[in-house]
Design an enzyme around this catalytic site. Structure first.
Site, PDB file in Angstrom:
ATOM      1  N   CYS A  48       0.808  -1.233   0.000  1.00  0.00           N
ATOM      2  CA  CYS A  48       0.000   0.000   0.000  1.00  0.00           C
ATOM      3  C   CYS A  48       0.840   1.281   0.000  1.00  0.00           C
ATOM      4  CB  CYS A  48      -0.985  -0.007   1.178  1.00  0.00           C
ATOM      5  SG  CYS A  48      -2.047  -1.455   1.148  1.00  0.00           S
TER       6      CYS A  48
ATOM      7  N   HIS B 194      -3.541   6.709   3.351  1.00  0.00           N
ATOM      8  CA  HIS B 194      -3.939   5.510   2.619  1.00  0.00           C
ATOM      9  C   HIS B 194      -5.367   5.151   3.027  1.00  0.00           C
ATOM     10  CE1 HIS B 194      -4.206   1.629   0.935  1.00  0.00           C
ATOM     11  NE2 HIS B 194      -4.044   0.965   2.064  1.00  0.00           N
TER      12      HIS B 194
ATOM     13  N   ASN C   2     -10.131  -0.237  -0.579  1.00  0.00           N
ATOM     14  CA  ASN C   2      -8.672  -0.188  -0.474  1.00  0.00           C
ATOM     15  C   ASN C   2      -8.061  -0.576  -1.817  1.00  0.00           C
ATOM     16  OD1 ASN C   2      -5.962  -0.600   0.045  1.00  0.00           O
ATOM     17  ND2 ASN C   2      -6.287  -1.776   1.925  1.00  0.00           N
TER      18      ASN C   2
END
Ligand code: COA
Length: 325
Positions: A112, A252, A282
């Protein structure tokens, strides 16, 4: 000499998968997903779309906005945990699609926080005289690695790509500071067990569903909050900037409760935090460049703003970056 983002772009596939769609696939509910994660829908790549296709679309938009031609690029970095192939690198496929014949190209697997890692690597190259224009892309098709029978993970992830063109800059704008960190001892908490050299594909790995994401969600959650907090504070400390002095926190987008806990620990008011998790879920390395592109499109980020990026992911790895826009 500094390094500045000259143009941004993003692309998400057209297909929307809503929480209500997921109710028909696994034992879950829109209410559970919304309250525990903040996600309402996510985008899913079509059968003929792979990561490089998403990356290419985002790259074209970023290049147009930066007014840079593909042949001017000195380097293409694709950050992804879901490459088209183990090799060749997805960056090479994007290079070919763009016809960026003068570019070096390689992938970065930094989960990520990949986009922040990619920006930092690009900055390092751009500090050398030889490199002038670098394209960094965060792109993922996580839908291909999600176990659609596992309600613990399948509700969380989505597909997408975001791209940035970086150039040398002789003003005081651009990347100010950064902080990158890893904690590999905890890697087993979020892992794709098979398909690499440790567990090559066999009938057994397929039967055991080992080619899908495995995650201890509650544990990951705890480390995500402390990791994001550490990354934010260290990045700001290195720039001698206090949390209250930043214009935007761009975290994030993994879980609204992780974002909220991080925000509270940093003492940053809600209106300074950009959140789009409801629309995309996500998207791993794509989440921050998608957010940045939307913010610029919506006129939210203005010249001179102090923008703090912060991310956490599988590894574990985490990182932050402060940019004067
Ligand atoms: N729908 C309904 N119930 C679900 C569910 C779903 N999609 N997923 C899990 N549950 C259940 C669990 O089975 C558990 O039931 P039990 O108490 O009967 O065992 C219950 O909900 C609570 O599970 P728990 O794991 O404690 O929930 P949580 O509040 O921690 O939320 C996550 C789960 C995954 C949303 C959360 O832990 C999380 O976001 N973790 C971080 C994940 C992440 O961001 N990963 C990527 C990092 S970049």
């Amino acid at each position: 000499m500094g390094v500045r983002i000259k143009g941004l772009g993003f692309y998400v596939p057209g297909k929307r998968l809503t929480n209500f769609d997921l109710e028909k696939m696994v034992d879950t509910s829109d209410e559970w997903i919304r309250t525990r994660t903040g996600i309402q829908e996510r985008r899913i790549a079509s059968n003929d779309e792979a990561t490089s296709d998403l990356a290419y679309q985002a790259a074209v938009q970023a290049l147009q906005r930066a007014q840079v031609k593909p042949e001017e690029l000195d380097m293409i970095i694709v950050t992804t945990a879901t490459p088209d192939y183990l090799f060749p690198a997805t960056a090479c496929i994007v290079q070919s699609k763009l016809n960026a014949q003068n570019a070096a190209c390689f992938d970065v697997e930094a989960a990520c926080p990949g986009f922040i890692y990619g920006l930092e690597i690009a900055r390092g190259f751009l500090e050398l005289p030889r490199y002038r224009k670098v394209l960094v892309i965060g792109a993922e098709t996580l839908s291909r690695l999600v176990d659609w029978e596992d309600r613990n993970t399948c509700v969380l992830f989505g597909d997408g790509a975001g791209a940035a063109v970086l150039e040398k800059d002789n003003t005081d704008h651009g990347i100010i500071s950064s902080y990158l960190k890893g904690n590999g001892a905890l890697g087993q908490l979020l892992i794709l067990p098979a398909g690499g050299s440790r567990r090559p594909a066999t009938q057994d790995t397929v039967q055991q569903r080992e080619h899908y994401i495995k995650m201890q969600g509650r544990e990951v959650f705890k480390y995500a909050v402390t990791g994001m907090q550490e990354a934010a504070l260290k990045t700001l400390e290195r720039a001698h900037i206090k949390p209250e002095d930043i214009t935007w926190l761009v975290p994030h987008q993994a879980n609204i409760r992780i974002i909220e806990a991080t925000r509270e620990r940093l003492g940053i008011p809600e209106h300074k935090v950009y959140v789009n998790i409801a629309k995309y879920g996500n998207t791993s390395a794509a989440s921050i460049p998608i957010a940045l592109t939307e913010m610029v499109e919506e006129g939210k980020i203005k010249e001179g703003d102090l923008v703090l990026l912060v991310s956490f992911g599988a590894g574990f790895i985490y990182g932050g970056m402060l940019i004067k826009w």
